[in-house]
Design an enzyme around this catalytic site. Structure first.
Site, mmCIF file in Angstrom:
data_model
loop_
_atom_site.group_PDB
_atom_site.id
_atom_site.type_symbol
_atom_site.label_atom_id
_atom_site.label_comp_id
_atom_site.label_asym_id
_atom_site.label_seq_id
_atom_site.Cartn_x
_atom_site.Cartn_y
_atom_site.Cartn_z
ATOM 1 C CG ASP A 19 -2.127 0.870 1.066
ATOM 2 O OD1 ASP A 19 -2.308 1.461 -0.022
ATOM 3 O OD2 ASP A 19 -2.922 0.984 2.027
ATOM 4 C CG ASN A 21 2.164 1.434 -5.227
ATOM 5 O OD1 ASN A 21 3.012 1.229 -4.385
ATOM 6 N ND2 ASN A 21 1.714 0.498 -6.051
ATOM 7 N NE ARG A 32 -4.060 6.704 -7.466
ATOM 8 C CZ ARG A 32 -3.997 6.438 -6.162
ATOM 9 N NH1 ARG A 32 -3.821 7.406 -5.292
ATOM 10 N NH2 ARG A 32 -4.127 5.197 -5.725
ATOM 11 C CG HIS A 36 0.195 1.962 -9.422
ATOM 12 N ND1 HIS A 36 -0.061 1.607 -8.121
ATOM 13 C CD2 HIS A 36 -0.906 2.667 -9.824
ATOM 14 C CE1 HIS A 36 -1.248 2.070 -7.744
ATOM 15 N NE2 HIS A 36 -1.785 2.723 -8.760
ATOM 16 C CG LEU A 130 9.824 -17.025 -3.205
ATOM 17 C CD1 LEU A 130 9.706 -17.005 -1.688
ATOM 18 C CD2 LEU A 130 10.194 -15.625 -3.704
ATOM 19 N NE ARG A 185 -3.166 -1.817 4.382
ATOM 20 C CZ ARG A 185 -4.393 -1.951 3.926
ATOM 21 N NH1 ARG A 185 -5.163 -2.907 4.384
ATOM 22 N NH2 ARG A 185 -4.881 -1.123 3.031
ATOM 23 C CB ILE A 192 -7.149 -8.149 7.228
ATOM 24 C CG1 ILE A 192 -6.708 -8.226 8.691
ATOM 25 C CG2 ILE A 192 -6.835 -9.441 6.500
ATOM 26 C CD1 ILE A 192 -5.334 -8.743 8.934
ATOM 27 C CD GLU A 204 2.764 -13.298 15.778
ATOM 28 O OE1 GLU A 204 2.618 -12.136 16.199
ATOM 29 O OE2 GLU A 204 2.407 -14.302 16.421
HETATM 30 C C1 FPP Z 1 -1.729 0.111 -3.457
HETATM 31 O O1 FPP Z 1 -1.293 1.458 -3.462
HETATM 32 C C2 FPP Z 1 -1.247 -0.593 -4.612
HETATM 33 C C3 FPP Z 1 -2.030 -1.214 -5.567
HETATM 34 C C4 FPP Z 1 -3.490 -1.261 -5.505
HETATM 35 C C5 FPP Z 1 -1.449 -1.847 -6.741
HETATM 36 C C6 FPP Z 1 -0.277 -2.729 -6.482
HETATM 37 C C7 FPP Z 1 0.564 -2.769 -7.694
HETATM 38 C C8 FPP Z 1 1.916 -2.765 -7.702
HETATM 39 C C9 FPP Z 1 2.735 -2.821 -6.466
HETATM 40 C C10 FPP Z 1 2.681 -2.683 -8.968
HETATM 41 C C11 FPP Z 1 2.507 -3.820 -9.879
HETATM 42 C C12 FPP Z 1 2.687 -5.145 -9.259
HETATM 43 C C13 FPP Z 1 2.639 -6.301 -9.967
HETATM 44 C C14 FPP Z 1 2.732 -7.590 -9.236
HETATM 45 C C15 FPP Z 1 2.495 -6.320 -11.429
HETATM 46 P P1 FPP Z 1 -2.391 2.596 -3.562
HETATM 47 O O2 FPP Z 1 -2.535 2.965 -4.987
HETATM 48 O O3 FPP Z 1 -3.645 2.158 -2.875
HETATM 49 O O4 FPP Z 1 -1.679 3.721 -2.737
HETATM 50 P P2 FPP Z 1 -2.377 4.897 -1.908
HETATM 51 O O5 FPP Z 1 -3.083 4.236 -0.749
HETATM 52 O O6 FPP Z 1 -1.215 5.705 -1.465
HETATM 53 O O7 FPP Z 1 -3.293 5.621 -2.821
#
Ligand code: FPP
Length: 244
Positions: A19, A21, A32, A36, A130, A185, A192, A204
């Site tokens: 979380d 990005n 945004r 990502h 892995l 997280r 969760i 945990e």
């Molecule tokens: C949450 O950050 C992130 C996501 C919903 C997308 C996760 C994607 C990636 C980490 C990149 C691509 C990964 C793969 C496996 C191809 P958010 O956008 O909710 O952040 P915010 O809460 O700060 O807005």
């Protein structure tokens, strides 16, 4: 190599809700999507590090069933990034003996993504290192409902009264792996969010304010260090655990 490598108290299965990005990008006045993209770099770092230190399984929450509600442009960009990762990164995973799995309802993805998922899974299925699972269009409640349907299909004549945790567990995603013992997280939220809710009954929980694009080896070490200091009692008393 890190001093936590192959530590006996190291988690076997780490699950991560990635979380932050969007906030990472916003802080830098960037779109945004750049967050990502940087998030994908963090994925690569974390996969490589978990592989190096001998974690058995790593499960990443990449896209929830609720994420479709984001602006269409962001959803499209996330799909493009997913496809790009499947096309570009899988060869490297295969070379590093990583087995890739995708959980969640993949039928909602376009044909090209579905084909690349199938190809990537086939290419890595006999790898013994892995186990990397990407949860995409995944929801924990849907996972449980699906398991009940599969159980019923496999046991059509069995009285539902005989359904047990063990028999249902066989149909739950990832039940062939050790259960996630550490949930991380990032991004400061402490929820969760419908991720692996069955599987994480005894996990945990580790929450950090670090934003996902900033996450890497040091942060994993901190989480593992916190994990290894905890006493896991599984409902027993501290004295009982110490006698074992
Ligand atoms: C949450 O950050 C992130 C996501 C919903 C997308 C996760 C994607 C990636 C980490 C990149 C691509 C990964 C793969 C496996 C191809 P958010 O956008 O909710 O952040 P915010 O809460 O700060 O807005």
């Amino acid at each position: 190599m890190s001093e936590v490598a192959n530590n006996p108290n190291q988690p076997k299965h780490i699950a991560i809700i990635m979380d932050g990005n969007g906030r990472w990008a916003k802080k830098r006045l960037l779109p945004r999507f750049v967050g990502h993209q940087k998030g994908l770099n963090a994925v690569k770092r974390v996969v490589s590090y978990c592989s190096e230190i001998g974690v058995d399984a790593l499960t990443l929450f990449a896209f929830s069933t609720e994420n479709w509600k984001r602006p269409q442009e962001e959803v499209n960009k996330l799909m493009s990034l997913f496809l790009l990762a499947l096309q570009k990164e899988v060869k490297k995973l295969a070379e590093n003996n990583v087995q890739l799995r995708i959980i969640g309802d993949r039928t909602a993805f376009n044909k090209e993504i579905q084909e690349n998922i199938a190809k990537a899974e086939a290419l890595t299925e006999s790898n013994t290192g892995l186990v990397l699972t990407i949860a995409a269009n995944y929801g924990g409640r849907a996972d449980i409902v699906e398991a009940v349907k599969l159980w019923h299909k496999a046991n059509p004549d069995t009285d539902v009264g005989l359904l047990s945790e063990e028999s249902l567990n066989r149909f739950i995603a990832l039940s062939d792996l050790p259960e996630p013992d550490l949930l991380i997280r990032t991004g400061g939220e402490q929820r969760i969010s419908n991720f692996l809710i069955w599987q994480m009954a005894y996990a945990e929980l580790y929450f950090t304010d670090a934003l996902w694009p900033d996450f890497g080896e040091k942060e994993i070490d901190k989480a593992i260090d916190s994990f290894s200091k905890r006493e896991r009692r599984f409902g027993k008393t501290s004295e009982q655990i110490q006698q074992c």
